[in-house]
Structure formats: C-alpha cells, structure tokens
Scaffold this active site. Structure first.
Site, PDB file in Angstrom:
ATOM      1  CD  GLU A 144      -2.426   1.629   3.046  1.00  0.00           C
ATOM      2  OE1 GLU A 144      -1.807   0.509   3.587  1.00  0.00           O
ATOM      3  OE2 GLU A 144      -4.121   1.545   3.020  1.00  0.00           O
ATOM      4  CE  LYS A 197      -6.941   1.096   3.426  1.00  0.00           C
ATOM      5  NZ  LYS A 197      -5.558   2.091   4.245  1.00  0.00           N
ATOM      6  CB  CYS A 210      -4.046  -1.208   4.842  1.00  0.00           C
ATOM      7  SG  CYS A 210      -2.972  -1.041   6.065  1.00  0.00           S
TER       8      CYS A 210
HETATM    9  N1  LIG Z   1      -2.639   2.005   6.892  1.00  0.00           N
HETATM   10  C1  LIG Z   1      -3.712   1.185   7.289  1.00  0.00           C
HETATM   11  O1  LIG Z   1      -4.926   1.128   6.699  1.00  0.00           O
HETATM   12  C2  LIG Z   1      -3.018   0.647   8.995  1.00  0.00           C
HETATM   13  C3  LIG Z   1      -4.387   0.298   8.912  1.00  0.00           C
HETATM   14  C4  LIG Z   1      -3.725  -0.747  10.534  1.00  0.00           C
HETATM   15  O2  LIG Z   1      -2.460   0.166  11.123  1.00  0.00           O
HETATM   16  C5  LIG Z   1      -4.451  -1.299  11.520  1.00  0.00           C
HETATM   17  O3  LIG Z   1      -5.096  -1.362  10.719  1.00  0.00           O
HETATM   18  O4  LIG Z   1      -4.089  -1.203  12.642  1.00  0.00           O
END
Ligand SMILES: NC(=O)CCC(=O)C(=O)O
Length: 265
Positions: free
Chosen positions: A41, A112, A147
């Site tokens: 990502e 996303k 993510c």
């Molecule tokens: N970039 C993200 O989506 C980080 C997600 C995260 O840190 C978490 O779900 O814990």
C-alpha cells in the site's frame, strides 16, 4: 501459479521518484520467475506519511501508473502495483490500488473502502471507495482489499460472493499491531476458504516502524510463506485448484445462514 510479494522498505532518505525507479526495476527482476507480482500500500509516500498525501497525489494515469504499466509489460507479469494516493480531478484523494495485465493494460483499479485513522490521517484526508473489485486471471480470480480493510470480514465475504478465490491485500501495517496482521490474514483465508496474499512495507516512515512480515496463506489457513521485517521478495507457488478442493471437501461456505433476525427486546 507463482506469486512474488515485494516487501518494499519505505524510508525518508529516498525520494518518491528514486523509489519508483527502484521498485520498477525490482518488478522487472521477476521476469520469468513469477506470474503475479504484488506491491504494498502507498509505497510512494508511506501509508502513515499523511502530510505527503496531498503533495505526492497523482492522477490515476500519473507517473506511478506509467512506470508500473511498463514494468508489468517488460516483465510479462500480472502486477498488483499496490496503491497510490490518487487525485480525482472532480473529487477528493483516494487510496487506489492498480492491477496491470502482462501486456501493461490496466485490468482493475480499487479505491480503499475502509480508511484508517478514526478522526485523523487517511480517514479525513481521503475519500472512501464504494465498490468491490475482482480481477479474472488465468486460473484464479483476485479479490482486492487494502490494509485496514483486513479488519472488515464482510468486505471479503462480498468478494467471495463475487467469485474471488485469491484475496490480495497490499498494506502499510505498523509493527505495533503485527500480531493482528498475521491473525487476520489467516482468519480471512480460513473463513473464506481462499488464498490470502498480504504484502506489507518494511522500514520506518513518519516515525512509524512497519511490520513487514508479508504473508501468504492457503485456503486451509496454513501459512505458505512469511517474510521477515526487512526489504524482501517473498516468492511462493500456489495451486489455484486448492480453493475448489477445500470448498468441496469442507463445504462450510454452503452452510451460511443469511438474513438473521435482530434480537427481540
Ligand atoms: N494503513 C492502514 O490501513 C493501517 C491499518 C492499521 O494500522 C490497523 O488496522 O491496525
């Protein structure tokens, strides 16, 4: 099918342009040894470099798109190029994943859906995608997520309902919550009886040490491969027929009960 997850180190000493050139060359190096290459990502800026989202945002067909389309066709691979901060000319920024075919055509773009940060960061700086996205490859159908999406099982169930057999999750997951990353990747694989290819970043950016530990899980929940914490190319052979076999031999997905009543008061 052979997949290579490129766990890129995102560090502040490297410019976005230098990283783009370096990553394109890492993708080219997979020529002949991978069918599918996956990147993390927001690897141009780093997923936590919130102050750079605006300055480094690009149109969908911007410099990262150009570089990755060319790298995919030079290498002759399917390329999930991770995500970019996309500047929609008529709207907000989006955290948008790009998938290219081996001829360098855009096969899919996924914005996303679940933005991270609660009342700050990505959650306020970027717009939310609304559409599930799948991509048909020879032998398997990819389902796309990014993510923080990993925490929302209903998104993955929607992808499975749309035909996904291989769930691809580029991420910038912090070291602090690494145990959640591994657990959730395995959970999404087991409950959906699907492969999970989860590709994270290494290094530290914006003061947030990254977990690395990209992981490939099979439809039975077995970890096929797991990276360490540094930059690494994680290569694994997948047998796409394992999805159908697992779903036939242990047909739990057929036992779903939909439309449950809420509790009576
Ligand atoms: N970039 C993200 O989506 C980080 C997600 C995260 O840190 C978490 O779900 O814990």
């Amino acid at each position: 099918m052979r997949a290579s997850l490129i766990q890129i180190a995102v560090e502040e000493g490297e410019s976005v342009e230098a990283r783009r050139v370096r990553v394109a060359s890492l993708v080219r190096e997979q020529a002949g040894s991978a069918d599918l290459v996956v990147l993390p990502e927001l690897w141009t800026t780093g997923a936590f470099a919130y102050e750079e989202f605006g300055s480094e945002a690009e149109p969908l067909e911007g410099p990262t798109y150009e570089a990755m389309a060319k790298a995919a066709s030079d290498a002759g691979v399917w390329l999930h190029a991770g995500s970019i901060p996309e500047r929609d000319p008529d709207g907000p920024l989006y955290n948008t994943s790009l998938v290219f075919s081996p001829s360098g055509e855009l096969a899919a773009a996924y914005r996303k859906i679940h933005r991270f940060g609660f009342d700050k960061g990505e959650a306020v700086l970027m717009g939310a995608g609304r559409e599930l996205v799948t991509v048909r490859l020879p032998g398997t159908t990819l389902g796309l997520a990014t993510c923080y999406d990993l925490r929302f099982p209903e998104l993955f169930r929607g992808l499975v309902d749309a035909g996904a057999e291989t769930l691809v999750v580029p991420a910038g997951w912090p070291e602090r919550r690494r145990s959640h990353w591994t657990l959730l990747a395995q959970a999404r694989a087991v409950e959906n009886q699907a492969f999970v290819l989860a590709c994270g970043t290494a290094g530290t950016h914006a003061g947030v040490p990254q977990a690395g530990h990209s992981i490939v899980v099979d439809p039975w929940g077995e970890v096929l491969a797991e990276a360490g914490s540094g930059e690494e190319v994680l290569t694994v052979d997948l047998d796409p027929s394992k999805v159908a076999t697992t779903r036939e031999q242990f047909p739990a997905l057929k036992d779903r009960v939909l439309g449950l009543q809420p509790p009576r008061r």
